[in-house]
Each structure stands twice: as structure tokens, then as C-alpha cells.
Write a protein that holds these residues in place. Structure first.
Motif, mmCIF file in Angstrom:
data_model
loop_
_atom_site.group_PDB
_atom_site.id
_atom_site.type_symbol
_atom_site.label_atom_id
_atom_site.label_comp_id
_atom_site.label_asym_id
_atom_site.label_seq_id
_atom_site.Cartn_x
_atom_site.Cartn_y
_atom_site.Cartn_z
ATOM 1 N N ARG A 136 12.510 -15.199 29.852
ATOM 2 C CA ARG A 136 11.636 -15.887 29.095
ATOM 3 C C ARG A 136 10.056 -15.522 29.551
ATOM 4 N NH1 ARG A 136 13.740 -18.023 24.465
ATOM 5 N NH2 ARG A 136 15.691 -19.072 25.093
ATOM 6 N N MET A 137 9.973 -15.143 30.925
ATOM 7 C CA MET A 137 8.432 -14.558 31.223
ATOM 8 C C MET A 137 8.737 -13.341 32.047
ATOM 9 S SD MET A 137 7.119 -18.123 32.867
ATOM 10 C CE MET A 137 8.629 -18.700 33.693
ATOM 11 N N GLU B 166 0.930 -9.856 36.401
ATOM 12 C CA GLU B 166 0.506 -10.947 35.840
ATOM 13 C C GLU B 166 1.667 -11.479 34.957
ATOM 14 O OE1 GLU B 166 -3.936 -10.938 35.066
ATOM 15 O OE2 GLU B 166 -2.647 -10.172 33.593
ATOM 16 N N GLU B 167 2.211 -12.877 35.413
ATOM 17 C CA GLU B 167 3.304 -13.383 34.560
ATOM 18 C C GLU B 167 2.937 -13.738 33.360
ATOM 19 O OE1 GLU B 167 1.856 -14.774 37.208
ATOM 20 O OE2 GLU B 167 3.463 -15.342 38.706
ATOM 21 N N THR B 168 3.770 -13.179 32.145
ATOM 22 C CA THR B 168 3.439 -13.538 30.929
ATOM 23 C C THR B 168 4.552 -14.053 30.230
ATOM 24 O OG1 THR B 168 4.195 -11.142 30.108
ATOM 25 C CG2 THR B 168 1.762 -11.329 30.829
ATOM 26 N N PHE B 169 4.143 -14.671 28.799
ATOM 27 C CA PHE B 169 5.405 -15.173 28.178
ATOM 28 C C PHE B 169 6.077 -14.217 27.433
ATOM 29 C CE2 PHE B 169 3.264 -19.435 28.478
ATOM 30 C CZ PHE B 169 4.243 -20.058 29.231
ATOM 31 N N ASN B 170 7.278 -14.130 27.272
ATOM 32 C CA ASN B 170 8.085 -13.015 26.506
ATOM 33 C C ASN B 170 8.815 -13.375 25.361
ATOM 34 O OD1 ASN B 170 8.822 -10.368 26.207
ATOM 35 N ND2 ASN B 170 10.952 -10.712 27.226
ATOM 36 N N HIS C 124 3.214 -17.508 22.324
ATOM 37 C CA HIS C 124 2.641 -16.921 23.159
ATOM 38 C C HIS C 124 2.958 -15.660 23.750
ATOM 39 C CE1 HIS C 124 -0.203 -20.421 22.735
ATOM 40 N NE2 HIS C 124 0.844 -21.285 23.042
ATOM 41 N N LYS C 125 3.795 -15.085 22.876
ATOM 42 C CA LYS C 125 4.536 -13.952 23.459
ATOM 43 C C LYS C 125 3.238 -12.898 23.829
ATOM 44 C CE LYS C 125 7.702 -10.241 22.321
ATOM 45 N NZ LYS C 125 8.639 -10.121 23.541
ATOM 46 N N GLY C 126 3.499 -12.120 25.178
ATOM 47 C CA GLY C 126 2.422 -11.229 25.271
ATOM 48 C C GLY C 126 1.100 -11.983 26.218
ATOM 49 N N LYS C 127 1.083 -13.097 26.090
ATOM 50 C CA LYS C 127 -0.066 -13.842 26.664
ATOM 51 C C LYS C 127 0.305 -14.291 28.335
ATOM 52 C CE LYS C 127 -1.868 -15.929 22.494
ATOM 53 N NZ LYS C 127 -2.092 -17.176 21.848
ATOM 54 N N THR C 128 -0.692 -14.125 29.153
ATOM 55 C CA THR C 128 -0.401 -14.548 30.422
ATOM 56 C C THR C 128 -0.025 -16.273 30.483
ATOM 57 O OG1 THR C 128 -2.642 -15.076 31.217
ATOM 58 C CG2 THR C 128 -1.983 -12.683 31.382
ATOM 59 N N VAL C 129 0.707 -16.584 31.650
ATOM 60 C CA VAL C 129 0.967 -17.868 31.507
ATOM 61 C C VAL C 129 -0.091 -18.618 31.981
ATOM 62 C CG1 VAL C 129 2.544 -19.625 32.869
ATOM 63 C CG2 VAL C 129 3.527 -17.403 32.344
ATOM 64 N N PRO D 242 -3.065 -9.174 15.999
ATOM 65 C CA PRO D 242 -3.299 -8.090 17.021
ATOM 66 C C PRO D 242 -2.003 -7.402 17.757
ATOM 67 C CG PRO D 242 -4.680 -10.045 17.624
ATOM 68 C CD PRO D 242 -3.846 -10.352 16.506
ATOM 69 N N ILE D 243 -1.813 -6.351 18.084
ATOM 70 C CA ILE D 243 -0.575 -5.935 18.652
ATOM 71 C C ILE D 243 -0.661 -6.080 19.985
ATOM 72 C CG2 ILE D 243 1.055 -3.820 18.875
ATOM 73 C CD1 ILE D 243 -0.446 -2.438 16.325
ATOM 74 N N PRO D 244 0.372 -6.617 20.740
ATOM 75 C CA PRO D 244 0.391 -7.008 22.206
ATOM 76 C C PRO D 244 0.453 -5.577 22.954
ATOM 77 C CG PRO D 244 1.944 -8.533 21.037
ATOM 78 C CD PRO D 244 1.274 -7.268 20.008
#
Length: 349
Positions: free
Chosen positions: A210-211, A218-222, A226-231, A52-54
Motif C-alpha cells: 500500500r506504501m 520517501e514513503e509514497t502511497f501506492n 493519492h497514488k505516487g504522492k508522499t505520505v 500528470p504522469i507520476p
């Protein structure tokens, strides 16, 4: 102006699912091959990344999952790309740090030999940054037309920074700017809040980046897998990721912000658990059927039947006399007849 070329120079640019060289994938690749005779050859490929493309990436390059679902995987076109580039030198913008490493990762995954030896690499960004230096000294010279006296002393640098900001506001106020989505605005104004938003476009949570905050706040990992997913989503699906980061080599402020998110998530989870328990306790219990108790006068009369003892063969109806034990009978005087009967009874034969 015509470039002096001894062999073709391939300008290329990559759009991808993200910026992690090892984990992300190409979604579009465009190559303009400039030949020594001045002719051009252009090739552009859309690629299904197999992942999937974030949304954050799609908002930058405008390519969504739906756009590439029917496109080939990179391994299916890797040989064609390598053949088109052939022995060309390579050129791009930030290509030395991103595009070339990303392209090589894809070639290696596809088992396509693409030799970088003996090629020349021209990174246009490096020319820009080195010729137009991004230092405080260069900014002070550019905006204020001054040289910093006692450069690198804290007070001199601080005063220079203040003067540069004032000069920037004067220079850019009313100047139109276009963001990556094509939206136009005039962001440099004499207002601290507006300048805050303009200088924090990536909306970092922890300054190290990093986030970051997504469009929903929403805070997401950068970074990383898990890049693009919420913490919070990562805390649910992989709780050990929190421990790994807290024990890892991350900035203390990053850990502090992550701990705040973790504590908030834990508190919310506990509150939901308590709410469920309270709901279960207050929920009405199934009622047992209630037996109707009638008043005595409304009760049906119950008939009691005495047992029919006449059906017993040897039954004799008892007399209505008081029961007497044998011991209660009066004593009879012993006479000679009784003695004679006893003697006859025990007389030896």
C-alpha cells in the motif's frame, strides 16, 4: 507458425499513468491486428491523459508529461480505436486483469460503444503461469528435480524452500538480468544483502504494498487517489486520509507503519513550531530612541520668570507684615458712645 483464425485477433498493450483501473488513464495504446489471411495491421496512439504522469510510472514506460502534452485526449481518438479493433478477438499479457478493463473504462468515459459480448480473450500471462506453475512444489521440481515429501507440512516446506534458494544461487550466479529500465546486472549471488535488494525491487514499506519508497527514500502511497504522492504531503493536504485508513479495512502492519510515519511527521511539525517560537522570542526587539542625559554642568540654564502681577488692575502689593486675623485684635472696652450708636442703628422708625 500461423495461427488458425476465424476472425482477426487484436494483440494490444496499454501504458498508463498507473495501475488503478478507475483512476488512472492511458498514455499509449498499441494494437497489432492479425487477420485470418496472415496479414498484419499496426496502429499506435500516444494519448494525453489529462492528468500528470507520476514519476514512478514514467520510469517504467519512459513516457513523460512533456512527451504527450500536445497529443489528443482519449475521447478524441476513441472512435478511431474502436473502429480499428472492430470485431476482433483480444489478446494481451495480463490483459484480462488490466488492459481490457482499462480500455473499457476509457471507452465508457468517452461514450463510445464497444461491445465485449461474443469476443474471445486470450491472456498470454495466464498460459505462462498455468503451464509453468509458480508454486513451491513446482519450484522444487524445477530447481532441485525432487518431489516434496509431506508437502504442506511446515518443516517439509521450509526445508524445500531452503534447498530451492541454494539451487537458485547455483543456477543463476553469473547470469545477466535486465531490469525494466534496461540496466543489466548479475543480481543472484551468494550474498544475503544482495538477495534482499533483488527480491524487494518495489521497496514496499508495509509488505502489502500500500506504501512504497520512491527513489528519494520517501514513503509514497501506492494505491488510490493519492497514488505516487508522499505520505507526508498527503497528511498536509488531507489530514482526514490518515483517519480513513486507520479506521478502514487495511492490514494491521500497514496501519502500524502509517502510524509511525504520522507520529514522525507530527513530531517534526511540533519541533518546527517550537523553533519558530524560540526564534521570535530571541529576535531583537525594535529599540526606542534614547534621550541623551547631559551632566548638570553641561545642561543649558533654564530661566524662570515670576508672574507679572502689575498687569492686574486692582492689585495691591502686599506689605511684608505677618498676617493677622481680626479675632487676634485686642478687645476695646464698651462705652456710652458705642451704646448710643447701637441704639440709633436699631431704633424703630
Amino acid at each position: 507458425m500461423k495461427l488458425n483464425l476465424k476472425r482477426p485477433l487484436a494483440f494490444f498493450d496499454i501504458e498508463s499513468t498507473g495501475t488503478n483501473i478507475g483512476a488512472d488513464r492511458i498514455v499509449e495504446l498499441s494494437v497489432i491486428k492479425l487477420n485470418p489471411d496472415g496479414s498484419e495491421e499496426v496502429k499506435t496512439w500516444r494519448v494525453n491523459p489529462g492528468m500528470p504522469i507520476p514519476l514512478e510510472s514514467s520510469l517504467v514506460h519512459g513516457i513523460y508529461d512533456e512527451d504527450i502534452k500536445d497529443e489528443p485526449l482519449f475521447k478524441d481518438i476513441a472512435a478511431l480505436v474502436a473502429e480499428f479493433i472492430d470485431v476482433s478477438d483480444l489478446a494481451g499479457y495480463n490483459s484480462n486483469k488490466f488492459d481490457i478493463p482499462m480500455l473499457m473504462e476509457e471507452f465508457l468515459r468517452a461514450d463510445v460503444l464497444f461491445d465485449l459480448d461474443n469476443r474471445h480473450f486470450v491472456d498470454v500471462q495466464n498460459i505462462f503461469h498455468q503451464m509453468e506453475q509458480r508454486t513451491l512444489k513446482a519450484a522444487y521440481q524445477f530447481y532441485c528435480d525432487k518431489q516434496i515429501i509431506n508437502a504442506h507440512s511446515a518443516e517439509a516446506d521450509t526445508r524445500a524452500t531452503m534447498e530451492v534458494l541454494l539451487a537458485q544461487i547455483a543456477k543463476y550466479e553469473g547470469v545477466e538480468w535486465e531490469d525494466k529500465k534496461g540496466a543489466r546486472s548479475k543480481p543472484v549471488v551468494n550474498d544475503v544483502e544482495a538477495l534482499h535488494h533483488f527480491t524487494n525491487l518495489n521497496k514496499p514499506v508495509d509488505f502489502a504494498g500500500r506504501m512504497v519508497y520512491n527513489e528519494n527514500g520517501e514513503e509514497t502511497f501506492n494505491f488510490g487517489k493519492h497514488k505516487g504522492k508522499t505520505v507526508e504531503d498527503v497528511l498536509k493536504i488531507e489530514p482526514s486520509y490518515y483517519s480513513w485508513m486507520m479506521q478502514g479495512d487495511f492490514p494491521l502492519y500497514t496501519k502500524r507503519k502509517l502510524e509511525e510515519i504520522h507520529n514522525r511527521w507530527n513530531a517534526k511539525k511540533n519541533a518546527e513550531r517550537i523553533a519558530r517560537q524560540q526564534q521570535q522570542q530571541t529576535a531583537p526587539k525594535p529599540q526606542e530612541p534614547v534621550t541623551e542625559i547631559r551632566p548638570a554642568e553641561n545642561q543649558p540654564k533654564r530661566e524662570f520668570h515670576k508672574p507679572d502681577h502689575t498687569r492686574t488692575n486692582n492689585y495691591q502689593k502686599p506689605e511684608n507684615k505677618p498676617f493677622k486675623k481680626k479675632d487676634d485684635a485686642p478687645a476695646v472696652p464698651v462705652n456710652e458712645d458705642m451704646l448710643k450708636l447701637l441704639a440709633d442703628k436699631f431704633k424703630k422708625g
